[in-house]
Scaffold this motif. Structure first.
Motif, short mmCIF file in Angstrom:
data_model
loop_
_atom_site.label_atom_id
_atom_site.label_comp_id
_atom_site.label_asym_id
_atom_site.label_seq_id
_atom_site.Cartn_x
_atom_site.Cartn_y
_atom_site.Cartn_z
N THR A 64 0.84 -1.20 0.00
CA THR A 64 0.00 0.00 0.00
C THR A 64 0.87 1.25 0.00
O THR A 64 0.59 2.21 -0.73
N ALA A 65 1.93 1.26 0.78
CA ALA A 65 2.84 2.41 0.80
C ALA A 65 3.48 2.62 -0.56
O ALA A 65 3.61 3.76 -1.03
N VAL A 66 3.86 1.55 -1.23
CA VAL A 66 4.48 1.66 -2.56
C VAL A 66 3.48 2.21 -3.57
O VAL A 66 3.83 3.05 -4.40
N LEU A 71 8.76 4.67 -1.72
CA LEU A 71 9.69 3.60 -2.09
C LEU A 71 10.79 3.44 -1.04
O LEU A 71 11.81 2.81 -1.31
N THR A 72 10.59 3.98 0.14
CA THR A 72 11.57 3.85 1.21
C THR A 72 11.28 2.66 2.10
O THR A 72 12.11 2.29 2.93
N ARG A 73 10.14 2.06 1.95
CA ARG A 73 9.71 0.96 2.83
C ARG A 73 10.19 -0.38 2.30
O ARG A 73 10.43 -0.55 1.11
N SER A 74 10.29 -1.35 3.21
CA SER A 74 10.53 -2.73 2.82
C SER A 74 9.83 -3.62 3.85
O SER A 74 9.53 -3.19 4.96
N ILE A 90 9.47 -9.02 -3.37
CA ILE A 90 8.83 -7.70 -3.28
C ILE A 90 9.84 -6.66 -2.83
O ILE A 90 9.88 -5.54 -3.39
N ASN A 91 10.68 -6.98 -1.87
CA ASN A 91 11.71 -6.03 -1.44
C ASN A 91 12.69 -5.71 -2.57
O ASN A 91 13.09 -4.55 -2.74
N THR A 92 13.05 -6.71 -3.36
CA THR A 92 13.93 -6.48 -4.52
C THR A 92 13.22 -5.60 -5.54
O THR A 92 13.82 -4.67 -6.10
N MET A 93 11.95 -5.86 -5.78
CA MET A 93 11.18 -5.06 -6.73
C MET A 93 11.14 -3.60 -6.28
O MET A 93 11.33 -2.69 -7.09
N ILE A 94 10.92 -3.37 -4.99
CA ILE A 94 10.88 -2.00 -4.47
C ILE A 94 12.24 -1.33 -4.65
O ILE A 94 12.33 -0.16 -5.06
N GLY A 95 13.31 -2.05 -4.38
CA GLY A 95 14.66 -1.51 -4.58
C GLY A 95 14.91 -1.15 -6.03
O GLY A 95 15.47 -0.09 -6.33
N ASN A 96 14.47 -2.01 -6.95
CA ASN A 96 14.63 -1.72 -8.38
C ASN A 96 13.80 -0.51 -8.80
O ASN A 96 14.25 0.32 -9.59
N ARG A 98 12.95 1.96 -6.87
CA ARG A 98 13.60 3.13 -6.27
C ARG A 98 14.79 3.56 -7.14
O ARG A 98 14.96 4.74 -7.46
N LEU A 99 15.62 2.60 -7.56
CA LEU A 99 16.78 2.89 -8.39
C LEU A 99 16.36 3.48 -9.74
O LEU A 99 16.93 4.47 -10.20
N THR A 100 15.37 2.88 -10.37
CA THR A 100 14.89 3.38 -11.65
C THR A 100 14.32 4.79 -11.51
O THR A 100 14.57 5.67 -12.35
N THR A 101 13.58 5.03 -10.44
CA THR A 101 13.02 6.36 -10.21
C THR A 101 14.12 7.38 -10.01
O THR A 101 14.06 8.50 -10.55
N GLU A 102 15.15 7.03 -9.25
CA GLU A 102 16.27 7.95 -9.04
C GLU A 102 16.98 8.25 -10.34
O GLU A 102 17.32 9.40 -10.62
N ARG A 103 17.21 7.23 -11.16
CA ARG A 103 17.87 7.44 -12.46
C ARG A 103 17.02 8.33 -13.36
O ARG A 103 17.55 9.22 -14.03
N ASN A 104 15.72 8.08 -13.40
CA ASN A 104 14.84 8.91 -14.22
C ASN A 104 14.84 10.36 -13.74
O ASN A 104 14.82 11.29 -14.55
N THR A 105 14.84 10.55 -12.43
CA THR A 105 14.88 11.90 -11.86
C THR A 105 16.17 12.61 -12.26
O THR A 105 16.16 13.78 -12.66
N GLU A 106 17.29 11.89 -12.20
CA GLU A 106 18.57 12.47 -12.60
C GLU A 106 18.57 12.81 -14.09
O GLU A 106 19.05 13.87 -14.49
N GLN A 107 18.02 11.93 -14.92
CA GLN A 107 17.97 12.20 -16.36
C GLN A 107 17.05 13.38 -16.65
O GLN A 107 17.37 14.21 -17.51
N ASP A 108 15.93 13.47 -15.96
CA ASP A 108 15.03 14.61 -16.14
C ASP A 108 15.73 15.90 -15.77
O ASP A 108 15.61 16.91 -16.46
N TRP A 109 16.48 15.90 -14.67
CA TRP A 109 17.22 17.08 -14.25
C TRP A 109 18.23 17.47 -15.33
O TRP A 109 18.34 18.63 -15.69
N LEU A 110 18.95 16.46 -15.84
CA LEU A 110 19.96 16.72 -16.86
C LEU A 110 19.32 17.29 -18.12
O LEU A 110 19.81 18.29 -18.67
#
Length: 162
Positions: A64-66, A71-74, A90-96, A98-110
């Motif tokens: 539900t949190a996800v 994406l900070t929960r596990s 599920i914890n691995t999926m959340i980690g993935n 989170r990583l994809t979201t961070e990369r997308n955020t960095e690319q959007d900033w760039l």
């Protein structure tokens, strides 16, 4: 003893139906007067139902949190076997995620800042003399003309080719 067996069977059937079929978690068997083996069996059924309830609720809480973007929960529940595999996946999926979201955020900033810097450079070129400079016209000794105006707009007086 017959009454205890009938009560035990009724209670176990109720817990099994509520938890296992209807999906109502938290059910517990209650066998008044149970002693010895009957008490142990009742305790084991209750332990099974309580463990399943705890595990499913922990997974549901994090899921539900996800879905709300957290994406900070596990999942932090004790589990074994297939439930442990589910928890780990599920914890691995959340980690993935989170990583994809961070990369997308960095690319959007760039991309945003690259566009901003490009606009600043174009504005600087325009303010220094010619609107064509921002498009790389030859008059400014940049790349081939891309301004798409007239054929003569970007030629130097001595140029015979573009």
């Amino acid at each position: 003893m017959t009454n205890t067996l009938a009560t035990f069977a009724d209670q176990v059937t109720t817990v099994a139906r509520e938890v296992g079929v209807e999906g109502r978690l938290g059910g517990q068997a209650n066998v008044p007067g149970a002693a010895g083996t009957w008490k142990d069996l009742t305790g084991n059924v209750n332990l099974l139902a309580a463990n399943l309830t705890t595990q499913v609720r922990a997974i549901a809480e994090v899921a539900t949190a996800v879905t709300k973007g957290d994406l900070t929960r596990s999942i932090q529940v004790e589990a074994r076997g297939e439930v442990a595999e589910l928890k780990d996946n599920i914890n691995t999926m959340i980690g993935n995620l989170r990583l994809t979201t961070e990369r997308n955020t960095e690319q959007d900033w760039l991309k945003t800042n690259l566009a901003r810097f490009t606009n600043m450079l174009q504005a600087s070129a325009i303010s220094h003399g010619s609107p064509h400079a921002a498009f790389g016209c030859r008059r400014w000794r940049y790349l081939r003309c891309r301004c798409r105006h007239s054929d003569s707009c970007c030629k130097l007086p001595s140029d015979s080719t573009r």
